[in-house]
Write a protein that holds these residues in place. Structure first.
Motif, short mmCIF file in Angstrom:
data_model
loop_
_atom_site.label_atom_id
_atom_site.label_comp_id
_atom_site.label_asym_id
_atom_site.label_seq_id
_atom_site.Cartn_x
_atom_site.Cartn_y
_atom_site.Cartn_z
N HIS A 94 65.63 129.14 1.39
CA HIS A 94 66.23 128.42 2.52
C HIS A 94 65.08 128.51 3.59
N THR A 95 63.86 128.97 3.21
CA THR A 95 62.80 128.92 4.18
C THR A 95 62.39 127.56 4.58
N VAL A 96 62.46 126.85 5.70
CA VAL A 96 61.92 125.54 6.22
C VAL A 96 60.43 125.64 6.36
N GLY A 97 60.18 126.93 7.02
CA GLY A 97 58.67 126.92 7.22
C GLY A 97 58.26 128.30 8.09
N THR A 98 57.18 128.38 8.35
CA THR A 98 56.73 129.58 9.12
C THR A 98 56.23 129.17 10.28
N LEU A 99 56.99 129.65 11.43
CA LEU A 99 56.51 129.28 12.89
C LEU A 99 55.21 130.16 13.42
N PRO A 100 54.47 129.57 14.34
CA PRO A 100 53.37 130.21 14.88
C PRO A 100 53.53 131.69 15.19
N SER A 101 54.71 131.97 15.33
CA SER A 101 55.01 133.41 15.97
C SER A 101 55.06 134.44 14.51
N GLY A 102 54.92 133.78 13.53
CA GLY A 102 55.11 134.44 12.05
C GLY A 102 56.67 134.58 11.84
N LEU A 103 57.66 134.24 12.42
CA LEU A 103 58.97 134.23 12.09
C LEU A 103 59.29 133.09 11.22
N THR A 104 60.14 133.40 10.15
CA THR A 104 60.67 132.29 9.47
C THR A 104 61.68 131.33 9.89
N GLN A 105 61.26 129.98 9.75
CA GLN A 105 62.46 129.14 10.10
C GLN A 105 63.52 128.80 9.14
N LEU A 106 64.78 129.48 9.10
CA LEU A 106 65.63 129.96 7.93
C LEU A 106 66.69 128.61 7.98
N PHE A 107 66.83 127.79 6.90
CA PHE A 107 68.08 126.95 6.84
C PHE A 107 69.37 127.73 6.78
N ILE A 108 70.37 127.33 7.46
CA ILE A 108 71.61 128.09 7.40
C ILE A 108 72.63 127.01 6.79
N GLY A 109 73.03 127.40 5.95
CA GLY A 109 74.13 126.56 4.72
C GLY A 109 75.53 126.43 5.50
N LEU A 110 75.93 127.69 6.06
CA LEU A 110 77.38 127.73 6.60
C LEU A 110 77.34 128.27 7.99
N HIS A 111 77.71 127.48 8.95
CA HIS A 111 78.06 128.27 10.37
C HIS A 111 79.40 128.37 10.66
N LEU A 112 79.86 129.32 10.96
CA LEU A 112 81.24 129.96 11.13
C LEU A 112 81.26 129.90 12.66
N ILE A 113 82.14 129.39 13.69
CA ILE A 113 82.40 129.56 14.77
C ILE A 113 83.85 129.98 15.21
N HIS A 114 84.07 130.55 16.39
CA HIS A 114 85.06 131.09 16.96
C HIS A 114 85.34 130.89 18.57
N GLU A 115 86.28 131.07 19.21
CA GLU A 115 86.44 130.98 20.58
C GLU A 115 85.71 131.69 21.65
N VAL A 116 84.86 132.79 21.16
CA VAL A 116 84.62 133.62 22.20
C VAL A 116 82.92 133.40 22.34
N THR A 117 82.21 133.27 21.09
CA THR A 117 80.77 132.85 21.31
C THR A 117 80.39 131.39 21.26
N SER A 118 81.15 130.67 21.02
CA SER A 118 80.77 129.11 21.00
C SER A 118 80.86 128.21 22.24
N PRO A 119 81.83 128.78 23.14
CA PRO A 119 81.92 127.75 24.41
C PRO A 119 80.57 127.60 25.08
N GLN A 120 79.70 128.72 25.15
CA GLN A 120 78.53 128.52 26.02
C GLN A 120 77.64 127.84 25.16
N ALA A 121 77.65 127.99 23.80
CA ALA A 121 76.59 127.28 23.08
C ALA A 121 76.91 125.81 23.34
N PHE A 122 77.96 125.35 23.21
CA PHE A 122 78.36 123.80 23.48
C PHE A 122 78.12 123.37 24.66
N ALA A 123 78.08 124.06 25.73
CA ALA A 123 77.83 123.92 27.21
C ALA A 123 76.16 123.67 27.06
#
Length: 467
Positions: free
Chosen positions: A14-43
């Motif tokens: 699932h590694t897309v690449g390595t960022l300049p910071s050294g972190l891995t950019q990881l592809f996420i196959g399934l994303h689950l959301i609910h009502e508490v942490t998603s409204p701000q993200a959509f905003a």
């Protein structure tokens, strides 16, 4: 660093690449959301004029704020109603599948994804909830994330992460009657500590886990986060495949056979290298109860609250705080501690097998006078199945309340809250100060069968006495 483990394989795939910071950019196959942490993200997406990149890879439900007694809309709690409306609107605008109340598939996010067959081996899974580690039971790598990361996954379907070390936690042998998966993970956390897993993924292995069903494995992986690990997983096996086969989103026909071959290839090699290995004997584990204010402050039900001298020096300060907050004294037996509220449910222990075990204890008995006891199924499907088996009648006849699905008193972002200094026997996952809705309320974690025992006895008691 680890090599040849399932974690390493899934990370690499699932590694897309390595960022300049050294972190891995990881592809996420399934994303689950609910009502508490998603409204701000959509905003945040709207502010940046961004779209959801792969809406078909995001699944939504409502769980944290839903009332479990009266679910009529609009909710009595105006903020809860506002949150569910925001999620409904965001899902509609972005073409995201939303399992709302009454859909037949609503429930706690970490209960519905496995029962629908959305959670599968080899996946990377993310959700704005700490206990996303639950999905690791299927051989997935599952992360709890914060709101800004929810935004990132919605916008890019990737996360930037540091690769974890891998610790193999091997438990061997047969667990004794009255000991459950909840006791196993509480024992592990008690031994390794709540910070022991920081920087690690936990691979749960050994003959004990090989014998566990999928719901038991989910209980263990659910609480990996409470031991400080970012995720926990079990290698997939025939038990995994039997659970998944014919579920709504599981592969069908020829695709099933292809999936099986791929899933098999993902398991950790026999000669895999780990950063650390810890071994436990299942026969050493007894019914376990937390006595303090972290999940690591656990003891066997037949033990006494530890004295400061019995603890490691770094654990003594939090122990002193726990003695004061919990009104327990060093050397006090945990058995006999009076209980006000008994809660059976949560993403840790709100599945059908959990309810069956609790019902075995409740059947033919009565809840002690003065104790409020209630059972909250983890999903609409769990509720329907439990009612078909007559479990609801067993609970009601014993004096328990039978509720609608939701997170309920696990974190009390809904009407289910402790009052004042009430003390709770809870099958949930956290016993932090104020966790169950009262700033002075007290929580003791244990298995559903142990909660049912406490409800019958009116105090902490050994479930083995009622089996």
């Amino acid at each position: 660093m680890s090599k040849g483990t399932l974690f390493d394989k899934v990370w690499e795939l699932h590694t897309v690449g390595t960022l300049p910071s050294g972190l891995t950019q990881l592809f996420i196959g399934l994303h689950l959301i609910h009502e508490v942490t998603s409204p701000q993200a959509f905003a945040m997406l709207k502010e940046r004029d961004l779209k959801v990149l792969f809406p078909e890879r995001t699944i939504a439900t409502v769980d944290h704020i839903v009332p479990t007694e009266n679910q009529a809309r609009p909710f009595v709690d105006s903020m809860a109603e506002e949150m569910i409306q925001a999620l409904e609107k965001s899902c509609q605008e972005n073409d995201i599948t939303f399992y709302n109340i009454g859909s037949g598939n609503q429930g706690i996010v970490h209960v519905i994804a496995p029962e629908l067959g959305l959670t599968q081996p080899g996946m990377t899974i993310a959700c704005g909830d700490s206990h996303t580690s639950s999905h690791g039971a299927f051989g997935a790598i599952a992360f709890g994330i914060g709101t800004s990361q929810v935004r990132d996954v919605l916008a890019s379907q990737t996360l930037s992460l540091s690769k974890l070390k891998v610790r193999k936690i091997e438990v061997n042998g047969n667990i004794k009657p009255g000991v459950y998966a909840k006791d196993v993970i509480l024992h592990i956390i008690r031994t390794l500590g709540v910070k022991g897993g920081v920087g690690y993924a936990y691979e749960f292995a050994g003959t004990t886990f090989a014998q566990m069903n999928m719901e038991e494995r989910m209980t263990v992986c659910n609480m990996a986060i409470e031991g400080g690990a970012r995720c926990g997983y079990v290698n997939p096996d025939q038990i995994t495949y039997d659970y998944l086969q014919n579920r709504d989103f599981a592969p069908k026909g020829a695709d099933w056979e292809k999936a099986l071959a791929w899933w098999e290839s993902l398991s950790s090699h026999a000669d895999a290298e780990y950063d650390d290995v810890v071994v436990f004997n299942a026969e050493d584990i007894s019914p376990t109860v937390t006595w303090g204010i972290t999940p690591g402050q656990g003891i066997g039900v037949d033990e006494k609250v530890p004295t400061a001298a019995e603890l490691l020096e770094e654990d003594r300060f939090i122990a002193e705080e726990a003695y004061r907050y919990m009104d327990l004294y060093p050397g006090q037996p945990i058995q006999g501690t009076k209980i006000d509220v008994c809660f059976i449910g949560s993403c840790t222990n709100g599945r059908i097998s959990d309810l069956r075990e609790a019902a075995k204890i409740a059947q033919g008995r009565k809840v002690a006078e003065g104790v409020k006891a209630f059972v909250v199924p983890g999903s609409e499907r769990v509720k329907k199945e439990a009612e078909a088996e007559g479990l609801d009648k067993i609970f009601v006849e014993a004096g328990f309340e039978w509720r609608e699905p939701g997170c309920s008193m696990c974190l009390a972002m809904n009407p289910d809250k402790l009052q004042g200094r009430q003390i709770s026997a809870s099958s949930s996952n956290r016993n932090f100060k104020g966790r169950q809705g009262s700033s002075s309320g007290r929580t003791l974690l244990m298995s559903p069968a142990m909660v049912a025992t406490a409800a019958i006895k009116g105090e902490i008691a050994d479930v083995r006495e009622l089996l």
